[in-house]
Structure formats: C-alpha cells, structure tokens
Design an enzyme around this catalytic site. Sequence first.
Site, short mmCIF file in Angstrom:
data_model
loop_
_atom_site.label_atom_id
_atom_site.label_comp_id
_atom_site.label_asym_id
_atom_site.label_seq_id
_atom_site.Cartn_x
_atom_site.Cartn_y
_atom_site.Cartn_z
N ASP A 84 0.87 -1.00 -0.04
CA ASP A 84 0.09 -0.19 -0.01
C ASP A 84 0.67 1.28 -0.15
O ASP A 84 0.46 2.28 -0.45
CB ASP A 84 -0.95 -0.01 1.28
CG ASP A 84 -2.16 -0.95 1.00
OD1 ASP A 84 -2.70 -0.89 -0.22
OD2 ASP A 84 -2.78 -1.38 1.88
N GLU A 161 -6.35 -7.34 16.80
CA GLU A 161 -4.93 -6.71 16.59
C GLU A 161 -4.97 -5.11 16.32
O GLU A 161 -4.35 -4.57 16.77
CB GLU A 161 -4.16 -7.15 15.20
CG GLU A 161 -4.21 -8.81 15.04
CD GLU A 161 -5.31 -9.85 14.80
OE1 GLU A 161 -6.37 -8.97 14.55
OE2 GLU A 161 -5.00 -10.82 14.28
N PRO A 201 -24.73 -4.05 6.58
CA PRO A 201 -23.13 -4.21 6.80
C PRO A 201 -22.69 -2.89 7.29
O PRO A 201 -21.80 -2.90 8.16
CB PRO A 201 -22.52 -4.63 5.63
CG PRO A 201 -23.87 -5.36 4.86
CD PRO A 201 -24.92 -4.36 5.20
N GLY A 364 12.42 -12.05 -7.35
CA GLY A 364 11.97 -13.24 -6.62
C GLY A 364 13.21 -14.19 -6.02
O GLY A 364 14.30 -13.59 -5.73
N CYS A 391 16.52 -7.64 -11.12
CA CYS A 391 16.81 -8.38 -9.86
C CYS A 391 17.16 -9.78 -10.08
O CYS A 391 18.39 -10.11 -10.97
CB CYS A 391 16.02 -7.96 -8.63
SG CYS A 391 16.82 -8.35 -7.17
N LEU A 392 16.48 -10.60 -9.85
CA LEU A 392 16.73 -11.91 -10.24
C LEU A 392 16.76 -12.11 -11.42
O LEU A 392 17.44 -12.86 -12.12
CB LEU A 392 15.73 -13.01 -9.27
CG LEU A 392 16.06 -14.35 -9.60
CD1 LEU A 392 17.14 -14.78 -9.04
CD2 LEU A 392 14.67 -15.24 -9.05
N GLU A 415 23.15 -18.95 -4.73
CA GLU A 415 21.90 -18.69 -3.98
C GLU A 415 21.19 -20.14 -4.37
O GLU A 415 20.49 -20.43 -3.48
CB GLU A 415 21.29 -17.60 -4.03
CG GLU A 415 20.07 -17.46 -3.44
CD GLU A 415 19.32 -16.27 -3.73
OE1 GLU A 415 18.26 -15.83 -3.03
OE2 GLU A 415 19.51 -15.47 -4.67
N ARG A 472 21.17 -10.07 -2.07
CA ARG A 472 21.95 -10.30 -1.26
C ARG A 472 23.19 -11.06 -2.11
O ARG A 472 24.31 -11.29 -1.76
CB ARG A 472 21.52 -11.57 -0.25
CG ARG A 472 20.62 -11.44 0.68
CD ARG A 472 20.46 -12.39 1.65
NE ARG A 472 19.39 -12.35 2.42
CZ ARG A 472 19.41 -11.89 3.74
NH1 ARG A 472 20.33 -11.28 4.07
NH2 ARG A 472 18.27 -11.86 4.44
N HIS A 517 15.62 -2.31 -8.62
CA HIS A 517 14.17 -2.50 -8.98
C HIS A 517 13.77 -1.12 -9.39
O HIS A 517 13.31 -0.33 -8.56
CB HIS A 517 13.43 -2.97 -7.69
CG HIS A 517 13.69 -4.53 -7.36
ND1 HIS A 517 12.69 -5.44 -7.68
CD2 HIS A 517 14.56 -4.64 -6.47
CE1 HIS A 517 13.21 -6.54 -7.16
NE2 HIS A 517 14.23 -6.15 -6.48
N GLU A 519 10.81 -0.39 -11.03
CA GLU A 519 9.53 -0.15 -10.62
C GLU A 519 9.38 0.51 -9.56
O GLU A 519 8.04 1.02 -9.77
CB GLU A 519 8.98 -1.69 -11.02
CG GLU A 519 9.12 -2.39 -9.56
CD GLU A 519 10.38 -3.56 -9.87
OE1 GLU A 519 10.56 -4.61 -9.08
OE2 GLU A 519 11.28 -3.08 -10.68
#
Length: 553
Positions: A84, A161, A201, A364, A391-392, A415, A472, A517, A519
């Site tokens: 969000d 919570e 509701p 990912g 990335c990946l 990895e 990493r 990234h 994005e």
Amino acid sequence: MPTEPETDYDPELGRKFIFVTGGVMSGLGKGITAASTGRLLKNAGFDVTAVKIDPYLNVDAGTMNPFQHGEVYVLKDGGEVDLDLGNYERFLDIDMTFDHNVTTGKTYQHVIEKERSGDYLGRTVQIIPHITDDIKRRIREAAEGNDVCIIEVGGTVGDIEGMPYLEALRQFAHEEDEDDILFTHVTLVPYSKNGEQKTKPTQHSVKELRSIGLQPDILVGRCSDKLDIDTKEKIGLFCDVPTEAVFSNPDVDDIYHVPLMVEEEGLDQYVMEELDIASEALPEDERENRWRDLVTQNTEGEVEVALVGKYDLEDAYMSVHEALKHAGLEKNVDVNVRWVNSEKMNDHHADRMREADAIVVPGGFGARGTEGKIEAIRYARENDIPFLGLCLGFQMAVVEYARNVLDLDDAHSAELEEDTPHPVIDILPEQYEIEDMGGTMRLGAHETEINANTLAATLYGGESCTERHRHRYEVNPEYIDDLEAAGLKFSGRAGNRMEILELGPEDHPYFIGTQFHPEFRSRPTRASPPFVGLLEAVLGDDPHTATTEEVSH
C-alpha cells in the site's frame, strides 16, 4: 520532515490528520480511497503525506510470503513495507520512509527496548498508555512538515490486533483541535439478489466503530455501482452522519480513475471544508491537471507483455504491473500483461510467451521456477524479443548467457545451487557473516554509475541513476571479463558491483537487465526509463538512439 526538497507546506495551516478505517471485510480499497483523497488535496496545492498502520507483529514486511501478502515494497531508506505504501508513493508522487509504516512489531519492540533500558523508571508497562503513546508519537513525527497527513489503519474494525491503534486514534482526536481531525470510514455496500443496495453491513460496521469511541465524519461506500440517493440517506440516518458526507467509490477497471471519480462526488471539497482549509486551496483552474490528462487520454494501440514469474498472485508483482502501465501512459498505448508461470513452462505457457511483444522477468527468491525464467530469457535473446530483467531476472540473464554463449553448461547462482562449478552469481562479501533474514539485505536507494554511449545512458539521459535495491547476491567478479569478452555489456556499476547489463544494438533491439528495482520509482506522471524503453522497442522506435524524456532518478 518534508517529503520533497521543494514543498508547499504552510506552517500557518497547522497539521491536519485524516484517519481512514475499514469495515465489513478487508481488501475493500481503503488505501486507494485514501491515496485518491491525497492526490486531490495535492492537486489543490497542499503538501500531503501518508502513514500506513499494519497491525501485524512483524517488524516489517521483509520476510512475508508474496503468495499470501503480495509484493514487498522497498522505500528509499531501505524500509521493506506493505505494498500500500507503493500506492501512496505513486498517487502522491512522494518518497516515503520506513517511519511512514507503523507495525505492531516495530511499536512493541521499541517500547520493550525502552523498558529494558530503564526509561520507564520501574513503572508497569501497559498497552495504555505506553503502546498508545508510541503510536501517537510515530504519527505526529511522520506528519511533520506537511499540511495533511493521511493515516490508513490496516485490517477491519473489530479485529483484535487493531484495538490498540483505534484507542490511540480516540486519544489523538481529543488531543488535537476539532478542525484538525477527520475520520473516514470505508465500508462495503453489497447488492441483494433483487438488485437493492444493502446498508446493514455498513450500519453494523459503524456501530462497532462507535462502540470503540470513534464517530466517522465521512462514509465511503464501496459498491459495484454508485450509491443511489436513497441509500445515501439511509446510511446517513442510521450512522449519524449528514447525507452529504456519504460518498460512492464504485468499482473501476483502472485505479488511476478513482481520484477523478471521487472528485466528481465532491469528496475533496467536503474534506477541505471540514478541515477548514478550503479557503487556502488553489482555484480550480490553477490546479494540477496532468493526472487527469494522462488517465483519460485515448490510446493508440496495444502492447502484449509476457511477465514470467512463479508467484501467481498478481499483487506479488504489483509495482511491475504499475510500471508497465505508466510506460503505456507515456507512450499512449494500452499494455496487456500476459502471466506466464515459470514453474510450468508447458506448451500453453510457452505459447503465451511467444505470442507476446516483449518479455519481462521480475525479481524473486528461491530455486523454484528459475529454469523456466532462464528458458524465457534465452528465447527473448535468440529471437530478438525486447527483454527486461529485474533483480533475479538480471541474475538469470547472466546465468543464461554463461550457459549458452560461454558454454558453461552448469553455470548457476550460488544462492540457488550451492555446488555449482560455475557460480556466476555469488553472495555479496558483506553478507557472509549475516544470519538474520529480516532487514539484512542490500536495501534502499543506491547510485549507479552509467557508461557513456550505452543503452542505459540513453534511457536515463545521463551518467548515473539512483534506484532501489533488494538483494544479497551479485555478479561474480571472476566471470565479468569472460562475459564481456563474449558480448555481454555491463553498462552500469556501483564500485565493483555490476548493476546494469545490456546487449548492443548490433546484437539485439532491446535486451537490458538491472540488479535494482526500477519499478519502485515509477510514477504515473514519470514513468521508469527501462520500462519506457521496452515499449519503444516494441513500437518500432530505437531506444538505443531515441530521445526519451529525461527523468531525474
């Protein structure tokens, strides 16, 4: 703290707080409603920021499963947060910090650490006042330097919570001037089988909220269509709010139309009047209109993009979807994303990939699905399909090139395969001694130096860029010379780290990967350069030489 170097913040206004809660069920779109309100206030000339409250016990979202929770969004300071916050950054066009995300884990950890250090002088530490005081402190600090702060409370009213947070908001309202606080409650208004909009509701949800000591000032009904006047009057009567304080937020195909829709309802004007800032707003003919112009423009074509990944929850790649959409807005085309499951690269998924105009392999973790990603990258490289690896996806592009061009058949990432004889992707040196998982990767905004006369330099319009990272592992320095000798160019670096790879125009129309990234910094009014370049390649422009709009990254 100001959210931008240049701010419209007016200290004479004081700080205004809009609290957004939700009822009936989760996933109603509280965040989009809140972000849309903020967008309209920003258009009116106010400096706006946001806070997202997540009542889970995790300190941050960094270790959460994307299958269940959606993507982990990365902020400029390295905060790993709920997706969000990505919507808030995109709608408000601001850079937020980890302080703008309040979690139960973070709050409790801080209070317990203070107790251990003796800050409470032997007093009994309790939810009230110690936890609630810490929550209020965090909200006020995040709001500093802004005219309006929008605070979204995650979850649903009545969740156990969320109780400490709602109590903190009750106290907050008593501590601030009445004109400085506004409570907005977003709730579901379903249809019955006979086509009637049902208000029960909403009534029960508001009853639950009032039992906690909170009275909503504004009610926003989520429904498949606009609320009719009878429904609004009934909700207003039974929930003790004026009818003019009941607004519709019906379903839309594109979330970027929501600000326009709630503006038509008059939500922004009502909010400004309730907060006593309407007289300070820009005249309507002077307000920012670029958002409206972008999202209402008539597109001139379609582009099919294959997104090759293993997470079948669309929210797991939300920022990639949005970045593609932003690039489409800039190039005036619709972007249709084809989901390709990299774990099941059968004929069906392979055909979906081959029918696409471009291929994106996103980030990912874990070995599952990586062979499918490598296969997709090879297909893109060998068939001149515009390709973007993130990335990946960047790392798997290195693996694919090592296997199929350097003939290192067993090349892989350390990895994913610890015993590989050719670890072309290896762990970052500073990660060797780290055992904890949470918040320990290379995170946040880092500068990348870009080689001149490269695709990356053309895309970014300069010799450097600053983008957000979450990894990493990196390209193993021992293989860089061999990879470059074979034609793979590393055009962006951070010291000895390889950050951007590409193939030259003589080898491929558009083949680029980024360890970062991009994005996460894409905006509807300021699309990410690698995504814009991807669409340019599909549309027949040459992104290696085209003059793209310079973006200050």
